[in-house]
Design an enzyme around this catalytic site. Structure first.
Site, PDB file in Angstrom:
ATOM      1  NE  ARG A   1      -8.304   7.728  -5.112  1.00 26.55           N
ATOM      2  CZ  ARG A   1      -8.103   7.492  -3.691  1.00 26.55           C
ATOM      3  NH1 ARG A   1      -6.645   7.299  -3.627  1.00 26.55           N
ATOM      4  NH2 ARG A   1      -8.846   7.379  -2.703  1.00 26.55           N
TER       5      ARG A   1
ATOM      6  CB  THR B   1      -0.765   6.270   0.585  1.00 24.99           C
ATOM      7  OG1 THR B   1      -1.699   5.161   0.146  1.00 24.99           O
ATOM      8  CG2 THR B   1      -1.335   7.500  -0.216  1.00 24.99           C
TER       9      THR B   1
ATOM     10  CB  SER C   1      -0.955  -0.053   1.225  1.00 23.88           C
ATOM     11  OG  SER C   1      -1.386  -1.219   1.293  1.00 23.88           O
TER      12      SER C   1
ATOM     13  CB  THR D   1      -2.694   5.242   3.935  1.00 24.33           C
ATOM     14  OG1 THR D   1      -2.969   5.131   2.588  1.00 24.33           O
ATOM     15  CG2 THR D   1      -2.153   6.451   4.118  1.00 24.33           C
TER      16      THR D   1
ATOM     17  CB  THR E   1      -5.454   4.891   6.955  1.00 25.07           C
ATOM     18  OG1 THR E   1      -5.298   3.839   6.172  1.00 25.07           O
ATOM     19  CG2 THR E   1      -6.122   4.183   8.294  1.00 25.07           C
ATOM     20  N   GLY E   2      -7.734   5.003   4.628  1.00 19.19           N
ATOM     21  CA  GLY E   2      -9.110   4.519   4.147  1.00 19.19           C
ATOM     22  C   GLY E   2      -9.555   4.884   2.982  1.00 19.19           C
TER      23      GLY E   2
HETATM   24  N1  ASP Z   1      -6.485   6.923   2.228  1.00 18.60           N
HETATM   25  C1  ASP Z   1      -5.596   6.391   0.925  1.00 18.60           C
HETATM   26  C2  ASP Z   1      -6.398   7.112  -0.245  1.00 18.60           C
HETATM   27  O1  ASP Z   1      -7.531   7.173  -0.384  1.00 18.60           O
HETATM   28  C3  ASP Z   1      -5.663   4.886   0.953  1.00 18.60           C
HETATM   29  C4  ASP Z   1      -5.678   4.156   2.112  1.00 18.60           C
HETATM   30  O2  ASP Z   1      -5.563   4.698   3.229  1.00 18.60           O
HETATM   31  O3  ASP Z   1      -6.040   2.934   1.929  1.00 18.60           O
HETATM   32  O4  ASP Z   1      -5.721   7.190  -1.282  1.00 18.60           O
END
Ligand code: ASP
Length: 334
Positions: free
Chosen positions: A221, A211, A91, A193, A244-245
């Site tokens: 994106r 990330t 990631s 992340t 994160t997320g």
């Molecule tokens: N927050 C990160 C993003 O949207 C991805 C992640 O944390 O998994 O790029």
């Protein structure tokens, strides 16, 4: 500096909502508004480093820097670099999962105690976006650089070019292409992340976030992680937060800035993280389909964490102990 009064009127909810007993102790120690609790619990100690997910090697590297007397900024950069170089972490950095066209594109940002910020988005071929972000902050008149310009800047600063798509990430991408189904992945194994926050021996804060973004995202994106106030925010007088997320949801609610502002108004880091998650879930009825997790620290070294789904965890290195702590989560309360 005048010591701020952090009102902990949510001490009961903090107790109920934090799973780890050690975190419970941390959340409630040094509570200005309740002398009985203050007397019973040890004062949070500094330095301190926290990071999203189970990344003990990253927090160990950051802690080492802090122990050597380096700044929080040096510490978070050192910590993030560990995960960026780890090809097993799919990631972040080298070995990150690619976009749907097979390109690994990296996003990162960093903030220092003076509120300076540097970031890179859509960076290709460079293993350490966090160090490029720091150079954007320190060596350019800008704060955010993208794509080819960011890559050229990194090369001019001596960063070598490398193919970031490892065999195993390529294999995973080829597997994904069989269905090409695009759904946000809730938790990728047990890491994602890396958002890292630190307080150094001088009591100064810094934060960093790095990330490869959502796996198999559309080309171009960009998520929350490199965007100030969303993936990361640091205010040296108040505290810091990182996310994160699913970045789209964090961006829409400017989550990390929100958490720091809630702490400024007197909320504990825990209560502030919970409120930021509440903002997301009340606005988006599909919240069961995605994950967001936040961690936060305040100036005193108190820590908070909260997510939508179970299985979000974070590292806390404090008092010479490097611990992975499971976060409490919104869906448990439903
Ligand atoms: N927050 C990160 C993003 O949207 C991805 C992640 O944390 O998994 O790029």
């Amino acid at each position: 500096m005048k010591r701020r009064k952090f009102i902990q009127n949510a001490s009961l909810s903090s107790l109920a909502l934090v799973s780890s007993s050690s975190l419970i102790a941390c959340e409630n120690k040094n509570t200005d508004s309740n002398d009985a609790i203050v007397g019973d619990l040890p004062v949070p100690t500094l330095p301190l480093v926290v990071a999203t997910w189970n990344v003990p090697n990253a927090t160990a590297a950051a802690w080492k820097a802090l122990e050597e007397g380096k700044s929080a900024l040096d510490a978070v950069e050192a910590g993030c670099r560990v995960e960026e170089a780890d090809v097993k972490n799919q990631s972040v950095g080298k070995g990150g999962l690619p976009d749907r066209d097979g390109n690994v594109t990296l996003d990162a940002c960093i903030m220092n105690k003076d509120g300076d910020y540097g970031a890179v988005v859509y960076l290709k071929d460079i293993v350490h976006p966090i160090s490029v972000a720091r150079k954007v902050m320190e060596k350019t008149p800008h704060v955010l650089m993208a794509g080819e310009g960011a890559r050229q800047f990194a090369i001019s600063e001596g960063h070598p070019m490398e193919n970031l798509l490892t065999k195993s990430s390529k294999k995973a991408w080829e597997e994904w292409q069989k269905t090409s189904e695009y759904k946000p992945v809730i938790n990728i194994e047990n890491h994602d992340t890396i958002g890292m926050l630190a307080i150094d021996k001088n009591g100064d804060l810094a934060g960093a976030c790095t990330t490869s973004g959502l796996a198999y995202k559309m080309a171009g994106r960009v998520g929350d992680s490199p965007i100030i106030g969303s993936g990361l925010f640091v205010d040296n007088e108040i505290g810091a937060a990182t996310a994160t997320g699913l970045g789209e949801e964090v961006l829409k609610t400017v989550g990390s800035f929100l958490i720091v502002e809630l702490m400024r108004q007197g909320k504990s880091p825990q209560a502030a993280c919970e409120e930021a998650i509440r903002r997301i879930v009340t606005k988006n009825k599909n919240h069961k389909d995605f994950q967001v997790g936040y961690i936060a620290v305040n100036k005193k070294g108190e820590v908070g964490a909260y997510s939508i789904h179970e299985w979000f965890s974070f590292m806390r290195y404090q008092d010479s102990k490097n611990e992975n702590i499971k976060s409490e989560f919104f869906l448990k309360t439903q």
